[in-house]
Design an enzyme around this catalytic site. Structure first.
Site, PDB file in Angstrom:
ATOM      1  N   ALA A 237      11.928  37.276  17.693  1.00 26.23           N
ATOM      2  CA  ALA A 237      11.137  36.917  16.818  1.00 26.23           C
ATOM      3  C   ALA A 237      11.799  36.516  15.345  1.00 26.23           C
ATOM      4  O   ALA A 237      12.805  36.664  15.180  1.00 26.23           O
ATOM      5  CB  ALA A 237       9.997  37.626  16.574  1.00 26.23           C
ATOM      6  N   HIS A 238      11.091  35.982  14.437  1.00 24.70           N
ATOM      7  CA  HIS A 238      11.900  35.388  13.192  1.00 24.70           C
ATOM      8  C   HIS A 238      12.283  36.601  12.557  1.00 24.70           C
ATOM      9  O   HIS A 238      11.825  37.775  12.424  1.00 24.70           O
ATOM     10  CB  HIS A 238      10.717  34.757  12.639  1.00 24.70           C
ATOM     11  CG  HIS A 238       9.461  35.385  12.072  1.00 24.70           C
ATOM     12  ND1 HIS A 238       8.596  34.657  11.126  1.00 24.70           N
ATOM     13  CD2 HIS A 238       8.879  36.631  12.176  1.00 24.70           C
ATOM     14  CE1 HIS A 238       7.491  35.675  11.121  1.00 24.70           C
ATOM     15  NE2 HIS A 238       7.849  36.641  11.502  1.00 24.70           N
ATOM     16  N   ASN A 239      13.544  36.370  11.857  1.00 27.17           N
ATOM     17  CA  ASN A 239      14.205  37.130  10.910  1.00 27.17           C
ATOM     18  C   ASN A 239      14.898  38.292  11.664  1.00 27.17           C
ATOM     19  O   ASN A 239      15.430  39.163  10.882  1.00 27.17           O
ATOM     20  CB  ASN A 239      13.238  37.945   9.874  1.00 27.17           C
ATOM     21  CG  ASN A 239      12.268  36.776   9.139  1.00 27.17           C
ATOM     22  OD1 ASN A 239      12.665  35.690   8.710  1.00 27.17           O
ATOM     23  ND2 ASN A 239      11.121  37.088   8.874  1.00 27.17           N
TER      24      ASN A 239
END
Length: 302
Positions: A237-239
């Site tokens: 997922a993001h980051n």
């Protein structure tokens, strides 16, 4: 191609025990091998299985003693057998270099020497494709992406705008790199999308499996560091910040803003919560749910 056991031993720098003049026409795994084939065992605990094989010869670890059939003792039987299979099958014809006329390459894109862009691939504005890259049919590379040398993108891979790949990266069919992270805020009784303004950076020698997704960062980059290998159907997922030489295997899901150290292994439907750090050298077994930070060197299961 037919070789003698002695010739094969020279190919893999092994030691022959038994009749080195036996002719070998093919290389097959132990359970499929027939007379005229060479087979292998990866470690000594499988040595007893050689007594039941129909193969004419075998590649074995150096610690396995002669058993009556021609054997080739080597330090790493699997690596040696791979070399034998490749040699006996002959070289596979390489993809023709250049841009197929049925592909789309934006006029501002830069294509490196020896690269191949296959039919119906698309390369967006300002993108740089390194030397000897292989872009297969149906691939969509967005705007302002950067691909290092010797990258391979298999059919229908999607790189969203701004994705950055290092040298020798391999991404398998239908993987999606750089889609929006799953970011929403509840505002006035509605889920309002948080714009995802970052990108994805993938380091050298990373391999990404089929149908895997790696989301762009919210403001900066989601990063996969060098040497990491990601299996099919994995979600990052993001980051997230994934360390060097990780193994993420079979339906692992890593929630936003989590991170790993180097040489982490997560296998088989492991779920990692958001904002969690997994320490270097940790091994997490199938279906484990990780809800808090894990120190380095741990072994976790369930």
């Amino acid at each position: 191609m037919t070789l003698t056991v002695k010739e094969i031993a020279e190919l893999v720098q092994g030691t022959v025990h038994g009749d080195g003049s036996v002719s070998i026409a093919s290389a097959r795994p132990l359970g499929e091998a027939q007379p005229g084939d060479i087979t292998f065992i990866a470690d000594a605990k499988h040595a007893a299985r050689l007594h039941g094989t129909r193969a004419s010869a075998a590649v074995v670890p150096a610690c396995v003693p002669p058993n009556g059939m021609p054997i080739i003792q080597v330090k790493d039987p699997l690596t040696a057998f791979v070399a034998i299979v490749r040699h006996m099958r002959g070289s596979v014809a390489d993809i023709t270099h250049g841009v197929d006329p049925r592909a789309f390459v934006h006029p501002t894109a830069i294509i490196g020497e020896g690269a191949a862009i296959l039919p119906f691939a698309s390369i967006g504005e300002g993108t740089v494709v390194g030397a000897r890259c292989r872009i297969h049919s149906g691939v969509a590379v967005g705007r302002y992406c950067k691909l290092g040398d010797d990258v391979t993108l298999y059919p229908n891979v999607v790189l969203y705008d701004g994705s950055m790949l290092g040298q020798r990266v391999i991404i398998h069919a239908n993987a999606v790199i750089g889609a929006d992270g799953f970011g929403y805020r509840l505002n006035g009784g509605k889920h309002v999308k948080v714009p995802q303004l970052g990108h994805v950076e993938i380091g050298d020698d990373v391999e990404v499996g089929a149908c895997t997704t790696i989301d762009r960062g919210t403001f900066e980059a989601t990063r996969i560091d060098e040497g990491t290998k990601i299996d099919n159907l994995v979600q990052v997922a993001h980051n997230c910040q994934i360390g060097k030489h990780n193994l993420l295997i079979s339906q692992v899901g890593i929630a936003g803003s989590s991170s790993t150290g180097d040489y982490v292994v997560a296998a088989g439907q492991v779920g990692i919560c958001d904002h969690v750090h997994i320490g270097t050298g940790t091994v997490i077994g199938a279906r484990a749910g990780v809800t808090k930070d894990v120190p380095a060197g741990q072994r976790m299961l369930g």
